[in-house]
Write a protein that holds these residues in place. Structure first.
Motif, mmCIF file in Angstrom:
data_model
loop_
_atom_site.group_PDB
_atom_site.id
_atom_site.type_symbol
_atom_site.label_atom_id
_atom_site.label_comp_id
_atom_site.label_asym_id
_atom_site.label_seq_id
_atom_site.Cartn_x
_atom_site.Cartn_y
_atom_site.Cartn_z
ATOM 1 N N GLY A 161 38.373 88.768 12.256
ATOM 2 C CA GLY A 161 38.733 87.606 12.754
ATOM 3 C C GLY A 161 38.929 87.340 14.186
ATOM 4 O O GLY A 161 39.098 86.235 14.981
ATOM 5 N N VAL A 162 39.099 88.295 14.924
ATOM 6 C CA VAL A 162 39.647 88.506 16.222
ATOM 7 C C VAL A 162 38.609 89.224 17.082
ATOM 8 O O VAL A 162 39.000 89.333 18.298
ATOM 9 N N GLY A 163 37.677 89.395 16.914
ATOM 10 C CA GLY A 163 36.530 90.211 17.778
ATOM 11 C C GLY A 163 36.538 91.632 17.845
ATOM 12 O O GLY A 163 35.773 91.857 18.654
ATOM 13 N N ALA A 164 37.095 92.390 17.140
ATOM 14 C CA ALA A 164 37.126 93.664 16.963
ATOM 15 C C ALA A 164 36.058 94.188 16.138
ATOM 16 O O ALA A 164 35.427 95.377 16.739
ATOM 17 N N CYS A 165 35.713 93.851 15.071
ATOM 18 C CA CYS A 165 34.827 94.579 14.204
ATOM 19 C C CYS A 165 33.403 94.504 14.416
ATOM 20 O O CYS A 165 32.488 95.137 13.972
ATOM 21 N N LEU A 166 32.991 93.210 15.135
ATOM 22 C CA LEU A 166 31.626 93.048 15.374
ATOM 23 C C LEU A 166 30.762 92.715 14.262
ATOM 24 O O LEU A 166 29.400 92.847 14.193
ATOM 25 N N GLU A 191 42.954 73.283 16.929
ATOM 26 C CA GLU A 191 42.017 72.338 17.298
ATOM 27 C C GLU A 191 41.013 72.481 16.285
ATOM 28 O O GLU A 191 40.639 73.279 15.490
ATOM 29 N N PRO A 192 40.272 71.247 16.034
ATOM 30 C CA PRO A 192 39.107 71.105 15.161
ATOM 31 C C PRO A 192 38.063 72.071 15.547
ATOM 32 O O PRO A 192 37.622 72.251 16.521
ATOM 33 N N GLY A 193 37.731 72.547 14.393
ATOM 34 C CA GLY A 193 36.724 73.764 14.639
ATOM 35 C C GLY A 193 37.238 75.384 14.518
ATOM 36 O O GLY A 193 36.418 76.095 13.941
ATOM 37 N N GLN A 194 38.306 75.446 14.768
ATOM 38 C CA GLN A 194 39.017 76.474 14.712
ATOM 39 C C GLN A 194 39.253 77.106 13.163
ATOM 40 O O GLN A 194 39.178 76.152 12.290
ATOM 41 N N PHE A 195 39.453 78.164 12.894
ATOM 42 C CA PHE A 195 39.600 78.702 11.441
ATOM 43 C C PHE A 195 40.901 79.600 11.248
ATOM 44 O O PHE A 195 41.613 80.019 12.539
ATOM 45 N N MET A 196 41.112 80.093 10.149
ATOM 46 C CA MET A 196 42.143 80.925 9.964
ATOM 47 C C MET A 196 41.686 82.046 9.001
ATOM 48 O O MET A 196 40.936 81.863 8.217
ATOM 49 N N MET A 197 42.256 83.057 9.000
ATOM 50 C CA MET A 197 41.995 84.210 8.223
ATOM 51 C C MET A 197 43.116 84.208 7.163
ATOM 52 O O MET A 197 44.611 84.290 7.604
ATOM 53 N N VAL A 198 42.832 84.177 6.138
ATOM 54 C CA VAL A 198 43.713 84.104 4.988
ATOM 55 C C VAL A 198 43.497 85.268 4.097
ATOM 56 O O VAL A 198 42.471 85.657 3.597
ATOM 57 N N ARG A 199 44.604 85.788 3.585
ATOM 58 C CA ARG A 199 44.414 86.946 2.437
ATOM 59 C C ARG A 199 45.492 86.867 1.533
ATOM 60 O O ARG A 199 46.795 86.317 1.497
ATOM 61 N N LEU A 200 45.253 87.431 0.381
ATOM 62 C CA LEU A 200 46.071 87.627 -0.837
ATOM 63 C C LEU A 200 46.844 88.906 -0.444
ATOM 64 O O LEU A 200 46.091 89.989 -0.141
ATOM 65 N N ARG A 201 48.124 89.005 -0.662
ATOM 66 C CA ARG A 201 49.051 90.151 0.011
ATOM 67 C C ARG A 201 49.118 91.215 -1.158
ATOM 68 O O ARG A 201 48.954 91.195 -2.401
ATOM 69 N N GLY A 202 49.077 92.286 -0.561
ATOM 70 C CA GLY A 202 49.537 93.571 -1.496
ATOM 71 C C GLY A 202 48.350 94.028 -2.701
ATOM 72 O O GLY A 202 48.641 94.434 -3.548
ATOM 73 N N ARG A 203 46.928 93.683 -2.175
ATOM 74 C CA ARG A 203 45.984 93.916 -3.107
ATOM 75 C C ARG A 203 45.047 95.159 -2.496
ATOM 76 O O ARG A 203 44.846 94.758 -1.267
ATOM 77 N N ASP A 204 44.647 95.777 -3.212
ATOM 78 C CA ASP A 204 43.589 96.600 -2.563
ATOM 79 C C ASP A 204 41.985 95.958 -2.870
ATOM 80 O O ASP A 204 41.062 96.605 -2.225
ATOM 81 N N VAL A 248 42.808 93.883 8.638
ATOM 82 C CA VAL A 248 43.879 93.307 7.639
ATOM 83 C C VAL A 248 44.938 92.719 8.292
ATOM 84 O O VAL A 248 45.328 91.569 7.977
ATOM 85 N N ASN A 249 45.680 93.632 9.037
ATOM 86 C CA ASN A 249 46.645 93.339 9.584
ATOM 87 C C ASN A 249 46.891 93.892 11.109
ATOM 88 O O ASN A 249 46.922 95.247 11.140
ATOM 89 N N PRO A 250 46.519 92.947 12.121
ATOM 90 C CA PRO A 250 46.400 93.488 13.434
ATOM 91 C C PRO A 250 47.616 94.007 13.940
ATOM 92 O O PRO A 250 47.576 94.884 14.979
ATOM 93 N N GLY A 288 49.062 85.715 3.197
ATOM 94 C CA GLY A 288 48.952 86.052 4.655
ATOM 95 C C GLY A 288 48.013 85.202 5.534
ATOM 96 O O GLY A 288 46.984 85.100 5.016
ATOM 97 N N ILE A 289 48.348 84.866 6.530
ATOM 98 C CA ILE A 289 47.617 84.183 7.367
ATOM 99 C C ILE A 289 47.565 84.217 8.839
ATOM 100 O O ILE A 289 48.565 84.654 9.395
ATOM 101 N N LEU A 290 46.442 84.559 9.267
ATOM 102 C CA LEU A 290 46.231 84.609 10.832
ATOM 103 C C LEU A 290 45.536 83.669 11.502
ATOM 104 O O LEU A 290 44.523 83.252 11.304
ATOM 105 N N GLY A 291 46.113 82.750 12.646
ATOM 106 C CA GLY A 291 45.250 81.813 13.163
ATOM 107 C C GLY A 291 46.059 80.992 14.243
ATOM 108 O O GLY A 291 47.384 81.432 14.179
ATOM 109 N N PRO A 292 45.543 80.123 14.669
ATOM 110 C CA PRO A 292 44.344 79.338 14.538
ATOM 111 C C PRO A 292 43.391 80.430 15.373
ATOM 112 O O PRO A 292 43.902 80.919 16.567
#
Lengths: 267, 296
Positions: free
Chosen positions: A224-229, A26-39, B253-255, A85-89
């Motif tokens: 992005g999911v409410g855990a880290c605060l 939905e408009p206003g939602q976001f995605m968590m995007v990452r480059l994989r395999g990197r520290d 990073v990965n849930p 890597g992508i997590l969302g919406p």
């Protein structure tokens, strides 16, 4: 990654092809995007949805972003074919009113990103028995750094630049304030996304009015999911008491009247 | 299991993880009164890690019992309540309330948070105060008590031995390492609290070393925590002697990382023809020279 185009200095348009079953945001939602395999960087970065299209079993997502740090700098160096890597919406979307036929969008800089997708979804709708009309105030530092306006079709686009190199010379809030009396608070829904000073000015302009205004906020996020605060922003309840809410879960869209601790210096 | 503060109250991760599959679920640190936490910005990513200064934001033990625990009771997973106090009295009060609530299997005592002015690390850095907190919590509950230790001390094994003597049933280590980052352009701290706790892969070697040292000095179980990002990281801690591991920052990073690590450990045991994980725990093959220096 289908493409990752530089569209202005420090600004990029990223297009991703997603699995066909990816849920439509939905408009206003976001995605968590990452480059994989990197520290480094290893955390995902939050990006709002700039556009999302589904056709012929293929799903594509557009992200419009500005390079602001190490993470976005590395994103800007990726090219077609990179697997991300992508997590969302994620997050609460903008509420689209069924009674306000006038939609006013105010963007500052990269704040245009989620509003373009919102405009796309509002276009052609009916609200309060009338066809929705969309007025966009799009602000940027200068003509060169105006981005993200190509998705604004069939809207009344009012461009503002800080240096006057294109459109109105001054902040979007100044032009909007000048036009304010032309809008009916009962029939208008205002949406905004931009730097803190812009949101602060807008809050001050709207304080004595009865306009409704939804703001999309930005904060650093880890999960992005409410855990880290980690991404909280200060809000006030009816009694004026301040508390923190998570931009990722209670937001990123907030009612401007609930936001506390906004910067009020002129932008 | 997950590390406290990286998994919310479970419900945040239920869309990604079948909570029943976890060895245990550790909830966000709970105090007696609700805590608002620190002002933002609270986090910043650093090389191979992140700094956080959340400030133990939590709804308070009573609200947790009423609003969060019913959700967790639906699952067949051992819930571990992480508790925190600003004063010595607060710890047993929280522990007692949680013990009576039903649905909690163990208490993890946080005497190691670097981001609050009162309590936290101030208790965990002193072996005598750490022991006193442990005794008080043990008096208030019949449940197993795990004490979570801070690495920000000269010798973590002294604190571990002290809480063991005071009745701790297990220790978990390490909590975050105190750190700091500055934005050089604005010359301001990257997080509002100025200092924060460093977590993530950057701290893993430190955590592993401390776990290895502590295992040698206590007889209670040691739970290994610190920068585990994948199964082989968890295996390192198990081989060093940890009886269990907690996964923290990697959840951000990965849930689904907790379950992926469990599967990876199982795969390793199969590959190495081990029927029992106890054959792996503490199986580090140490060079002889460490224990018996070569004669000249």
């Amino acid at each position: 990654m289908i493409r990752n185009l530089q569209v202005a200095p420090d600004h990029y348009l990223l297009e991703l092809r997603l699995p066909a079953e990816f849920p439509c945001p939905e408009p206003g939602q976001f995605m968590m995007v990452r480059l994989r395999g990197r520290d480094e960087p290893f955390l995902s970065r939050p990006f709002s949805v700039h556009n999302f299209r589904m056709h012929r079993g293929s799903v594509s997502l557009e992200i419009l972003y500005r390079v602001v740090g190490k993470g976005t700098l590395l994103f800007s160096r990726q090219s077609k074919g990179t697997i991300l890597g992508i997590l969302g919406p994620l997050g609460r979307p903008f509420r689209i009113s069924s009674i306000c036929p006038t939609v006013v969008l105010l963007s500052g800089g990269i704040g245009v990103a989620p509003l373009a997708y919102l405009a796309h979804r509002c276009r052609g709708r009916n609200a309060g028995g009338k066809r929705t009309s969309i007025i966009v105030y799009a602000g940027a530092r200068n003509a060169q750094s105006i981005v993200g306006i190509k998705h604004f079709e069939a809207v009344d686009l009012r461009i503002c630049t800080d240096d006057g190199s294109r459109g109105f010379h001054g902040p979007v809030t100044a032009l909007f304030e000048r036009d304010l009396c032309s809008y009916d608070p009962e029939k208008t829904m205002i949406y905004a996304c931009g730097p803190p000073a812009m949101i602060g000015s807008l809050a001050r302009i709207l304080e004595a009015t009865s306009f409704s205004c939804q703001v999309s906020m930005e904060e650093r996020m880890a999960c992005g999911v409410g855990a880290c605060l980690g991404c909280v922003t200060a809000v006030k309840d009816n009694g004026g008491r301040i508390r923190y809410e998570r931009v990722c879960r209670e937001g990123p869209v907030f009612d401007i009247r609930d936001l506390a601790g906004l910067k009020t210096d002129p932008c | 299991m997950n590390a406290s503060g990286t998994f919310g109250f479970g419900e945040e991760f239920a869309p990604f993880v079948d909570l029943n599959e976890l060895g245990a679920l550790v909830v966000k640190g709970l105090s007696w009164e609700p805590r608002q936490g620190n002002p933002p910005p609270r986090i910043i990513e650093t090389v191979g890690g992140m700094l956080n200064a959340i400030g133990l934001e939590n709804p308070g033990a009573r609200a947790f019992i009423e609003e969060k625990l019913p959700f967790l009771r639906q699952y067949d997973v051992a819930v571990i309540a992480n508790i925190f106090g600003e004063t010595l009295d607060e710890y047993p009060r929280v522990a007692e309330a949680l013990s009576r609530a039903g649905g909690i299997k163990a208490i993890e005592v946080n005497i190691s948070c670097p981001n609050v002015k009162k309590g936290g690390i101030a208790f965990g850095a002193d072996p005598d105060i750490a022991a006193e907190v442990t005794r008080q919590v043990k008096t208030a509950t019949d449940m197993p008590v795990i004490v979570k230790l801070t690495p920000n001390v000269a010798d973590i094994t002294d604190v571990a031995r002290s809480v063991e003597a005071a009745g701790a049933d297990a220790v978990s280590l390490i909590n975050t390492l105190t750190g700091m980052a500055i934005d050089v352009e604005s010359r301001t701290p990257q997080i509002q609290n100025v200092t924060g706790g460093l977590s993530g892969p950057a701290i893993r070697p430190v955590a592993l070393r401390m776990v290895w040292q502590t295992v040698k000095r206590v007889s209670i179980p040691v739970i290994g925590v610190g920068g585990i990002m994948r199964a082989e990281d968890a295996l390192e801690f198990l081989i060093a002697g940890a009886k269990a591991v907690q996964i923290g920052t990697a959840n951000f990073v990965n849930p689904q990382i907790t379950l992926e690590v469990i599967a990876g450990i199982e795969g390793y045991l199969i590959r190495h023809r081990m029927d029992d994980i106890r054959d792996l725990i503490g199986s580090l093959i140490e060079p002889d020279s460490l224990e018996h220096p070569h004669e000249p």
